[in-house]
Design an enzyme around this catalytic site. Structure first.
Site, PDB file in Angstrom:
ATOM      1  N   THR A 175       3.874   2.659   5.906  1.00  0.00           N
ATOM      2  CA  THR A 175       2.481   2.202   5.968  1.00  0.00           C
ATOM      3  C   THR A 175       1.670   3.159   6.817  1.00  0.00           C
ATOM      4  O   THR A 175       2.104   3.536   7.909  1.00  0.00           O
ATOM      5  CB  THR A 175       2.377   0.761   6.521  1.00  0.00           C
ATOM      6  OG1 THR A 175       1.035   0.549   6.984  1.00  0.00           O
ATOM      7  CG2 THR A 175       3.306   0.497   7.683  1.00  0.00           C
ATOM      8  N   GLY A 213       0.834  -1.211   0.000  1.00  0.00           N
ATOM      9  CA  GLY A 213       0.000   0.000   0.000  1.00  0.00           C
ATOM     10  C   GLY A 213       0.860   1.249   0.000  1.00  0.00           C
ATOM     11  O   GLY A 213       1.872   1.306   0.689  1.00  0.00           O
ATOM     12  N   ASP A 261      -0.909   2.562   8.409  1.00  0.00           N
ATOM     13  CA  ASP A 261      -1.566   1.917   9.559  1.00  0.00           C
ATOM     14  C   ASP A 261      -0.713   1.860  10.828  1.00  0.00           C
ATOM     15  O   ASP A 261      -1.212   1.522  11.891  1.00  0.00           O
ATOM     16  CB  ASP A 261      -1.960   0.475   9.195  1.00  0.00           C
ATOM     17  CG  ASP A 261      -3.078   0.441   8.180  1.00  0.00           C
ATOM     18  OD1 ASP A 261      -3.810   1.437   8.078  1.00  0.00           O
ATOM     19  OD2 ASP A 261      -3.206  -0.575   7.477  1.00  0.00           O
TER      20      ASP A 261
HETATM   21  P1  ADP Z   1       2.259  -4.348   2.618  1.00  0.00           P
HETATM   22  O1  ADP Z   1       3.729  -4.323   2.376  1.00  0.00           O
HETATM   23  O2  ADP Z   1       1.642  -2.983   2.485  1.00  0.00           O
HETATM   24  O3  ADP Z   1       1.901  -5.070   3.894  1.00  0.00           O
HETATM   25  P2  ADP Z   1       1.346  -6.668   1.031  1.00  0.00           P
HETATM   26  O4  ADP Z   1       1.026  -7.514   2.217  1.00  0.00           O
HETATM   27  O5  ADP Z   1       0.366  -6.644  -0.092  1.00  0.00           O
HETATM   28  O6  ADP Z   1       1.590  -5.141   1.390  1.00  0.00           O
HETATM   29  O7  ADP Z   1       2.760  -7.170   0.450  1.00  0.00           O
HETATM   30  C1  ADP Z   1       3.336  -6.538  -0.676  1.00  0.00           C
HETATM   31  C2  ADP Z   1       4.034  -7.546  -1.544  1.00  0.00           C
HETATM   32  O8  ADP Z   1       5.096  -8.169  -0.810  1.00  0.00           O
HETATM   33  C3  ADP Z   1       3.169  -8.709  -2.000  1.00  0.00           C
HETATM   34  O9  ADP Z   1       2.363  -8.384  -3.105  1.00  0.00           O
HETATM   35  C4  ADP Z   1       4.236  -9.730  -2.386  1.00  0.00           C
HETATM   36  O10 ADP Z   1       4.793  -9.436  -3.627  1.00  0.00           O
HETATM   37  C5  ADP Z   1       5.286  -9.506  -1.292  1.00  0.00           C
HETATM   38  N1  ADP Z   1       5.089 -10.462  -0.192  1.00  0.00           N
HETATM   39  C6  ADP Z   1       4.259 -10.365   0.873  1.00  0.00           C
HETATM   40  N2  ADP Z   1       4.326 -11.461   1.657  1.00  0.00           N
HETATM   41  C7  ADP Z   1       5.215 -12.291   1.081  1.00  0.00           C
HETATM   42  C8  ADP Z   1       5.728 -13.588   1.385  1.00  0.00           C
HETATM   43  N3  ADP Z   1       5.308 -14.272   2.459  1.00  0.00           N
HETATM   44  N4  ADP Z   1       6.650 -14.124   0.546  1.00  0.00           N
HETATM   45  C9  ADP Z   1       7.078 -13.464  -0.543  1.00  0.00           C
HETATM   46  N5  ADP Z   1       6.625 -12.241  -0.892  1.00  0.00           N
HETATM   47  C10 ADP Z   1       5.712 -11.651  -0.103  1.00  0.00           C
END
Ligand code: ADP
Length: 327
Positions: A130, A15, A132
């Site tokens: 973030t 995000g 949040d």
């Molecule tokens: P944020 O970083 O805002 O929490 P997300 O949870 O959507 O957002 O994670 C962003 C990106 O990070 C995901 O779309 C993916 O590409 C990568 N990612 C998240 N979790 C994993 C994981 N367990 N293993 C590998 N890549 C991950």
């Protein structure tokens, strides 16, 4: 001792959050100051896999410190969950000689960085971006202060009309897993009730106090709710309240994405600049798989693995403050 990092990549992932640009600027300029080559990776991990990578100069980040969003764009990337995707991403970095990576994002992005750093010879440093503020180990995350201030401005306006008409207003702010935006913006706008995922809400108490207000013919009440509260957000709470107070005017406002955008506050620009600077310092010192956090106004380097969702640590005292100050 890890290999010296001389070429680094920077990306924004997950995000978006206001202040990410200030962090990119700080990473690029600090890296260049230390004689590094700095590469901007577009659309987070997606651009790393698709080889959408460009060399950044000091001027590439001119005039962006005040802008919301991210000039590198951001994305969610399914392929990065798979080893094959991460392998492809690594090849694209390796062919340019990039051996350090700064990931600006939330805890999901950090989880990806942990895997990447463990599997390949890349020093990964995280910067908590973030709105949040749901990352363990840091008093601040980039974008939180701006989001809270945006919510406050909107709620203040809604409060004017709420008071003028004697209405109950339920305002939903962002926060699927964390209630910090609701808590901070609710206290700062004098909300009577604040509902957050971290704490159970006694809805009967709220109904009781509203019925009492109705009897006194003073039925005006501001409720701020995080989108991930136990009842499922503002619309669901409206239904529950309407069943118990059928005559009351109960309005809902969902603030939504306005909380993500806009020019970052001074605080967000400052912490983003400090974190960006320290992320590069980290790489120079040979650190890897840590993220840059701020605790008691000091920079801390915290293992990326620990940056899990910071759930359930909003203490009861906060709710006591809400109750006493709104009484
Ligand atoms: P944020 O970083 O805002 O929490 P997300 O949870 O959507 O957002 O994670 C962003 C990106 O990070 C995901 O779309 C993916 O590409 C990568 N990612 C998240 N979790 C994993 C994981 N367990 N293993 C590998 N890549 C991950």
């Amino acid at each position: 001792m890890a290999k010296k990092v001389t070429r680094i990549g920077v990306l924004t992932s997950g995000g978006d959050a206001p202040g990410m640009n200030a962090a990119i600027r700080a990473v690029v300029r600090t890296g260049i100051f230390h004689g590094m080559e700095v590469y901007g990776i577009m659309r987070g991990y997606q651009g790393m896999i698709e080889d959408d990578i460009m060399k950044m100069e000091s001027r590439s980040v001119a005039n962006i410190i005040q802008r919301g969003g991210t000039i590198l764009k951001t994305a969610r990337c399914k392929d990065f969950y798979e080893k094959a995707g991460r392998q492809k991403a690594y090849s694209n970095l390796k062919k340019r000689g990039i051996n350090g990576l700064v990931v600006i994002g939330g805890d999901g992005s950090f989880r990806g960085a942990v895997k990447f750093g463990q599997e390949f010879d890349i020093a990964c440093i995280g910067i908590a971006g973030t709105i949040d503020k749901d990352i363990y180990g840091s008093d601040f995350t980039i974008g939180f202060d701006t989001a809270v201030n945006t919510a406050i401005q909107a709620i203040d306006k809604i409060r004017d009309t709420m008071d003028a008409h004697d209405r109950i207003f339920i305002i939903e702010v962002m926060g699927r897993d964390a209630g910090y935006i609701a808590l901070h913006s609710g206290i700062a706008t004098g909300a009577e009730n604040i509902l957050i995922p971290e704490r159970k809400t006694n809805i009967k108490d709220i109904i009781e106090s509203l019925l009492e207000k109705e009897r006194r013919k003073k039925l005006v009440n501001l409720i701020v709710v995080a989108e991930g509260d136990e009842f499922g957000g503002a619309n669901e709470i409206q239904k529950i309240l309407h069943e118990n107070l059928p005559k009351a005017e109960i309005r809902v406002a969902i603030l939504g994405h306005i909380q993500r955008g806009g020019s970052p506050t001074g605080l967000d620009r400052l912490i983003a600049s400090r974190m960006g600077y320290h992320a590069v310092e980290c790489l120079l010192e040979g650190r890897h798989n840590v993220f840059v956090g701020i605790l008691n106004n000091k920079m801390h380097y915290i293992p990326l693995e620990k940056a899990v969702k910071n759930k359930g640590n909003i203490g009861g005292e906060w709710m006591k403050i809400v109750k006493i100050l709104a009484s």
